[in-house]
Design a protein around this motif. Structure first.
Motif, mmCIF file in Angstrom:
data_model
loop_
_atom_site.group_PDB
_atom_site.id
_atom_site.type_symbol
_atom_site.label_atom_id
_atom_site.label_comp_id
_atom_site.label_asym_id
_atom_site.label_seq_id
_atom_site.Cartn_x
_atom_site.Cartn_y
_atom_site.Cartn_z
ATOM 1 N N ALA A 196 0.184 5.410 9.172
ATOM 2 C CA ALA A 196 0.743 6.448 8.297
ATOM 3 C C ALA A 196 -0.173 7.659 8.224
ATOM 4 O O ALA A 196 0.285 8.805 8.165
ATOM 5 C CB ALA A 196 0.992 5.882 6.897
ATOM 6 N N SER A 197 -1.483 7.399 8.226
ATOM 7 C CA SER A 197 -2.420 8.512 8.067
ATOM 8 C C SER A 197 -2.434 9.423 9.295
ATOM 9 O O SER A 197 -2.721 10.610 9.181
ATOM 10 C CB SER A 197 -3.834 7.986 7.775
ATOM 11 N N ALA A 247 -8.523 0.830 4.836
ATOM 12 C CA ALA A 247 -8.224 0.740 6.269
ATOM 13 C C ALA A 247 -8.299 2.111 6.933
ATOM 14 O O ALA A 247 -8.796 2.250 8.059
ATOM 15 C CB ALA A 247 -6.842 0.122 6.472
ATOM 16 N N ILE A 248 -7.815 3.115 6.233
ATOM 17 C CA ILE A 248 -7.867 4.468 6.810
ATOM 18 C C ILE A 248 -9.317 4.893 7.033
ATOM 19 O O ILE A 248 -9.684 5.370 8.111
ATOM 20 C CB ILE A 248 -7.126 5.465 5.885
ATOM 21 N N LEU A 281 -3.525 9.621 1.811
ATOM 22 C CA LEU A 281 -3.428 9.839 3.258
ATOM 23 C C LEU A 281 -4.386 10.913 3.752
ATOM 24 O O LEU A 281 -4.272 11.364 4.896
ATOM 25 C CB LEU A 281 -1.995 10.224 3.654
ATOM 26 N N VAL A 323 3.859 8.995 -2.433
ATOM 27 C CA VAL A 323 2.817 9.412 -1.505
ATOM 28 C C VAL A 323 3.469 10.400 -0.545
ATOM 29 O O VAL A 323 4.407 10.056 0.171
ATOM 30 C CB VAL A 323 2.239 8.216 -0.727
ATOM 31 N N GLY A 348 -0.450 -3.874 4.971
ATOM 32 C CA GLY A 348 -0.969 -2.777 4.156
ATOM 33 C C GLY A 348 -2.056 -2.000 4.864
ATOM 34 O O GLY A 348 -2.137 -0.773 4.760
ATOM 35 N N ALA A 349 -2.896 -2.718 5.615
ATOM 36 C CA ALA A 349 -4.027 -2.061 6.279
ATOM 37 C C ALA A 349 -3.571 -1.272 7.500
ATOM 38 O O ALA A 349 -3.812 -0.059 7.613
ATOM 39 C CB ALA A 349 -5.070 -3.117 6.680
ATOM 40 N N VAL A 350 -2.912 -1.936 8.420
ATOM 41 C CA VAL A 350 -2.517 -1.247 9.658
ATOM 42 C C VAL A 350 -1.451 -0.195 9.358
ATOM 43 O O VAL A 350 -1.442 0.895 9.944
ATOM 44 C CB VAL A 350 -2.040 -2.268 10.712
ATOM 45 N N GLY A 404 -6.640 -1.831 -0.040
ATOM 46 C CA GLY A 404 -6.338 -2.246 1.330
ATOM 47 C C GLY A 404 -5.893 -1.077 2.191
ATOM 48 O O GLY A 404 -6.250 -0.986 3.378
ATOM 49 N N ALA A 405 -5.119 -0.178 1.600
ATOM 50 C CA ALA A 405 -4.575 0.936 2.376
ATOM 51 C C ALA A 405 -5.636 1.998 2.658
ATOM 52 O O ALA A 405 -5.905 2.346 3.814
ATOM 53 C CB ALA A 405 -3.390 1.558 1.618
ATOM 54 N N ALA A 414 -1.284 1.655 6.771
ATOM 55 C CA ALA A 414 -1.946 2.846 6.232
ATOM 56 C C ALA A 414 -2.591 3.654 7.353
ATOM 57 O O ALA A 414 -2.555 4.891 7.342
ATOM 58 C CB ALA A 414 -2.995 2.435 5.197
ATOM 59 N N ILE A 415 -3.191 2.966 8.303
ATOM 60 C CA ILE A 415 -3.829 3.687 9.417
ATOM 61 C C ILE A 415 -2.781 4.482 10.196
ATOM 62 O O ILE A 415 -2.968 5.678 10.482
ATOM 63 C CB ILE A 415 -4.565 2.686 10.336
ATOM 64 N N HIS A 421 -3.416 -3.260 -3.636
ATOM 65 C CA HIS A 421 -2.633 -2.495 -2.652
ATOM 66 C C HIS A 421 -3.427 -1.293 -2.143
ATOM 67 O O HIS A 421 -3.563 -1.076 -0.941
ATOM 68 C CB HIS A 421 -1.351 -1.969 -3.314
ATOM 69 N N MET A 462 3.710 0.336 -5.257
ATOM 70 C CA MET A 462 2.518 -0.297 -5.808
ATOM 71 C C MET A 462 2.580 -0.521 -7.312
ATOM 72 O O MET A 462 2.065 -1.513 -7.821
ATOM 73 C CB MET A 462 1.272 0.525 -5.442
ATOM 74 N N GLY A 511 0.812 -1.213 0.000
ATOM 75 C CA GLY A 511 0.000 0.000 0.000
ATOM 76 C C GLY A 511 0.842 1.258 0.000
ATOM 77 O O GLY A 511 1.719 1.432 -0.837
ATOM 78 N N VAL A 512 0.564 2.145 0.935
ATOM 79 C CA VAL A 512 1.250 3.443 0.957
ATOM 80 C C VAL A 512 2.631 3.385 1.591
ATOM 81 O O VAL A 512 3.343 4.400 1.612
ATOM 82 C CB VAL A 512 0.404 4.498 1.709
ATOM 83 N N LEU A 513 3.016 2.252 2.131
ATOM 84 C CA LEU A 513 4.293 2.174 2.855
ATOM 85 C C LEU A 513 5.486 2.372 1.924
ATOM 86 O O LEU A 513 5.431 2.072 0.741
ATOM 87 C CB LEU A 513 4.395 0.841 3.586
#
Lengths: 368, 368, 368, 368
Positions: C336-337, D333-334, D265, D308, C329-331, D329-330, C333-334, D326, D315, C87-89
């Motif tokens: 990161a946000s 989750a946010i 984000l 990002v 990817g999910a956690v 999922g990101a 992103a949270i 990707h 991605m 994801g955004v990582l």
């Protein structure tokens, strides 16, 4: 001169103990290594770093043995690695050496001949374009001359490894006013393979020079080389070219042959090649005979019309597994089942390398 | 009685126009359909819903033609679908029909014979356990009797489709005091295949009944059935059993044979089977002869010791592509290259189905 | 003493130009590097060689700068890399340095403290067993002493990198009479993470020593460490342990805090940690404030009961994408946000690291 | 008129027991169902058949209850399913109903308003082209009129589901002299989403009609709709259009709002939308308040420049996991972490749907 090929099993790209042991035992003089070709356990796509890892590992090992820096080794020795050992395939690397041969060549008996060359560095905007076609053709000419191969008919395998670029590279190039042929990193790898193949085909006269041009890239698939095998990876910045064939200027016990695979099920081509190399006819080469095989190289690709012998395949609709991984696993297994050997260099992305939907196979073996 | 097999190409599991056309044209009487076996374009793992989708589509079609409800069709006809058409493989489904035959059977000439049976419903805690072994064995006996197959030696193929369960099912079962053999949904599919295979082997006397027991499941891989092919999927709740063999009580032009594949490269077994069915020896069956093939079934799996003929494979270390997808693509391609046919039922997860690291192949064809 | 953390962006694991430039510019003295923790662009599973590649690249760089051999660097500096930047990582590596500080520590103001230690080499049969628990606990004690951290309450983050083994290793160990806890390479990684986490928990008193035992591994998930973060990879053979906390024996501008995440949606824990580190309350840290963040570490995992806040998730049924890739990817992103930072070390496989289905988060930042 | 939204959890696309129970209990009159939007547990790419499976399952259920044929249901009710529930997301479907309301609408209080329309059938060569733009715009006009939504400013969400085509369809179309915009099935899905989004934007005046043209498709990403959400799938052949907004011609307790997400984000946009719908400010909506949420819709995509907030993401270089998986999922989750709800419709491929690299979010909730 005498060329030899030494194949080593690989598990981890950081573990080059096979070659290390051969050097330590005096079986290989590291200064005689002229090229390495191998399959690594990555996905074979843009984000496959196993190729670069093995390159670094081998450059360190060879340089440590010869006293060269790793960079000097990389400037001298093409390291051509393709990721993806699907199904029964086995990761490995084949080390090509060339030594002066005290014994005179057998007059009139051609033996394995190898030559290498590098193009200048290529940038993202060169990929898939005339610059890459022309540079590759020139490198093929140079490598062929170095290998003292008399005519294109004696060339049986031309391996090229060219650069791949990540999205960041492509974006930067476009920002600098030099847009790449596509902004999709994986697609750009395909453009690079296609243009390089046309470069090989043009150099060898398989395609008239006036047709081996940028406008045919990824368009006119009737144009192809029957001996080219092109890979791409982020770990190189030039087209590295290895020409392998037969020449009476060389000695030694090895020979090479090749065949065109008409489609993915063309097992007949594999048998025909085996027969031409003197293997006993049968459904599978026996293990003791298979020990004569030193290396085998296969290019293949998923048929663009979505059909294999009239029935639909799903490779080009699959969002989970890349089509290259599908076709490598399938064609690799077919070839392995005939040769009784799984350490095969099987590479997807056969644009202009063999007929559309088909591919090529070349085998280096001890003469019968 | 006379059994027939009609194979249809599939692209979308919601598109059963092939069978619909055959029914509309009167080529197939829907009331005579006794089983359907096919390969769908999913991943073949727990979250593959293409199997259920095709089941629903066919049950609707057949029920619409016969006047049965879809549920009644499903209670009568086993629908055995396995997901995953990797590489050159082509999605398809094979419809088995049985009709009363006006012409008397040719005395002494065995013909294709088919019988079906269902176990009671199985719960997550039954999977991989003695309950599943015993229920499967009883169903094999029943199907064999229905098929009037005289001896186990005349059974050439036993297809079983058993239930898979999602994590939610497994968690619920454990909470109810009935823990499953494992809490990993994919692994539980394997347990189910293994126990069902031992049930088949026990029923046919391939394994002594006292050894076809829960304690051998996934443990003693020297015990196996040479004719069992087991799949699992979330779309069924019983073990559906289809026994196919030869019997002089049946008539018609079809026959069946099978062979054991010793390992993934055992192309010799495929040739031997083709020969036993009267196909002209050669490296690949010619297209006109290949038209005699009505269906082919292959089970295979990645060798547990990580080796194919002494060289390492990477299938069991791969975090991107499941090992079943690897091995189906590889062995399927080998079989396809010999049979000249890609619409093969190739299924991974061959626990106790053929020797460890190997598998089985069965082919239904018109008699020579 | 004074600890510092320097974070560098990474694209290719063979490209360590970020650290090279910092060394060349004199911003980092390579002799002061005590640990490196990072996220690489691999899949984070068994066949992820990006971790080893980056390790080799950095060991070469640092050794080239200090005059050490790469092996000597690796014996001194833990390189803890975890693959998978979903994801955004953003892939990156954080270099920890420790320098003698001319200025006296501010009396009574605790500052970032770092200590490292290594266990002896671990074999496949040690993984997930008491030997690994005990060796890890001893290494935590040693690292904590080295870091002069007074009490377990001052430990905020313990990173461990332990060995993973391929199928070939596991098969060889079993053949030698030392079977591993499981013959599934990916599952054995999990056993190793679980046992190591219990070792940390035992050493810090989070779990009574008599309960931090082999029989609890992968079984009693009520036992966990709130500060442990364990990764595994084929590129290491010992448990490498990095303890990070606060101590008045250290000086410098950095601090660290941590929180437990109760489940995958526990964004409140992230906000609470940010608040405790002096960031302005709000829905997202502003970019200028986010520049104070030096590194962040997250452990997470897919809830074993298949539910997130009562609704089903699909992560444990998915045959295409490993559950670790989903949850990272999910956690990631949270977190990161909230932090406004994507260069996070987010690692899956949180067995006994935080509560079941939840995880932990630790952040190193400049003091407010 | 009064619109209502009923959301049901989904595990298997063949299991529509949630809606079945609601119909059986009289909570939903099947004749009042006007649209269904949902997320299925497939990969969301070309070879995702879970969308078609759920469509068939629901059409059978509804038709069985109303007496309509499944085809008649599908011709009347848009079924818009998007595959891919990565990370914490939960598969589900939201059923929209419209009933005549005995109670008069509250004068001046706008309530949830829904209208649907279908374009004519689209062929592969229409996709991504002016024909699709124009047909979509006309359908939006029709649906808006049906919904009695007075002005474009009152439209908060336009869901479109358009056709995808497999390679076989594309090849056939080209052979018939009508080449598609690309011969890559996945890429053609993107063209379809892009053209449809421009159709929506043109109809609502978000983009001047003269700029909502084929030449801007996939080129001028400054042009976008802030309310469009477009999906594609092989299971439909028309663009199915659902317009959702507010109108004083409707009654009932539901409202809707939307926001633009500037990038992946942009958690601030989610909080702002929650605030505008009357949820108590905080880092996460409390569970009891979250029960007011009836449905939420998110579009998102991986930033094309590979960054990002200035840091590289991977991605678009990933050969193992599609970029849509990707980003869903990101971003999913946010949004889930703020709304405290995982049953979200999160869809990738946001070409011209929100700003480049960003996206949109719309929430239907009970009025505060």
């Amino acid at each position: 001169m005498r060329a030899d090929v030494h194949r080593f099993s690989l598990t981890d790209p950081g573990d080059v103990s096979g070659l290390a042991a051969a050097i330590a035992a005096g079986r290989i003089d590291p200064a005689t290594i002229v090229a390495v070709i191998g399959k690594t356990p990555g996905n074979g796509l843009v984000n496959d770093y196993t190729r670069g890892y093995l390159t670094l590992s081998l450059a360190l090992l060879i340089g440590g043995a010869t006293g060269e820096t790793p960079d000097a080794v990389r400037a001298r020795v093409p390291f051509v690695f393709s990721g993806g050992v699907e199904g029964v395939l086995s990761p490995h690397y084949s080390v090509f050496t060339v030594v002066a041969d005290a014994a005179p060549a057998q007059p009139g008996v051609p033996a394995l001949a190898v030559g290498v060359a590098f193009t200048p560095e290529l940038s993202p905007s060169d990929i898939g374009r005339q610059a890459q076609i022309d540079a590759t053709a020139a490198a093929v000419d140079a490598a062929m001359a170095q290998a003292k191969i008399a005519t294109p008919a004696d060339v049986h395998f031309v391996q090229v490894k060219g650069p791949a670029f990540t999205l960041a590279d492509i974006v930067a190039s476009a920002a600098a006013g030099r847009p790449a042929a596509t902004d999709n990193p994986g697609k750009l790898m395909g453009f690079g393979r296609a243009a390089s193949a046309l470069g090989v085909a043009g150099a060898l006269g398989e395609v008239p020079a006036e047709r081996a041009v940028e406008s045919a890239v990824f368009k006119d698939f009737s144009l192809f080389s029957a001996v080219a095998s092109i890979s791409a990876g982020v770990e190189v910045r030039t087209n590295e070219v290895i020409v392998v064939g037969l020449s009476t200027a060389w000695s030694g016990p090895l020979t090479i042959g090749h065949r065109t695979m008409a489609d993915a099920l063309d097992i007949g081509a594999v048998h025909a090649l085996a027969g031409s190399l003197g293997f006993t006819p049968g459904v599978q080469i026996a293990a003791d005979e298979a020990a004569r095989i030193r290396a085998a190289f296969v290019k293949c690709e998923a048929a663009r019309d979505g059909l294999v012998r009239g029935r639909p395949h799903t490779m080009l609709n699959d969002g989970d597994i890349d089509q290259q991984r599908h076709i490598r696993g399938a064609v690799g297994a077919i070839v392995a089942s005939v040769l009784n050997d799984t350490a095969l260099f099987v590479s997807g992305g056969a644009e202009h390398q063999g007929p559309d939907g088909g591919g090529t196979i070349a085998v280096i073996a001890e003469r019968h």
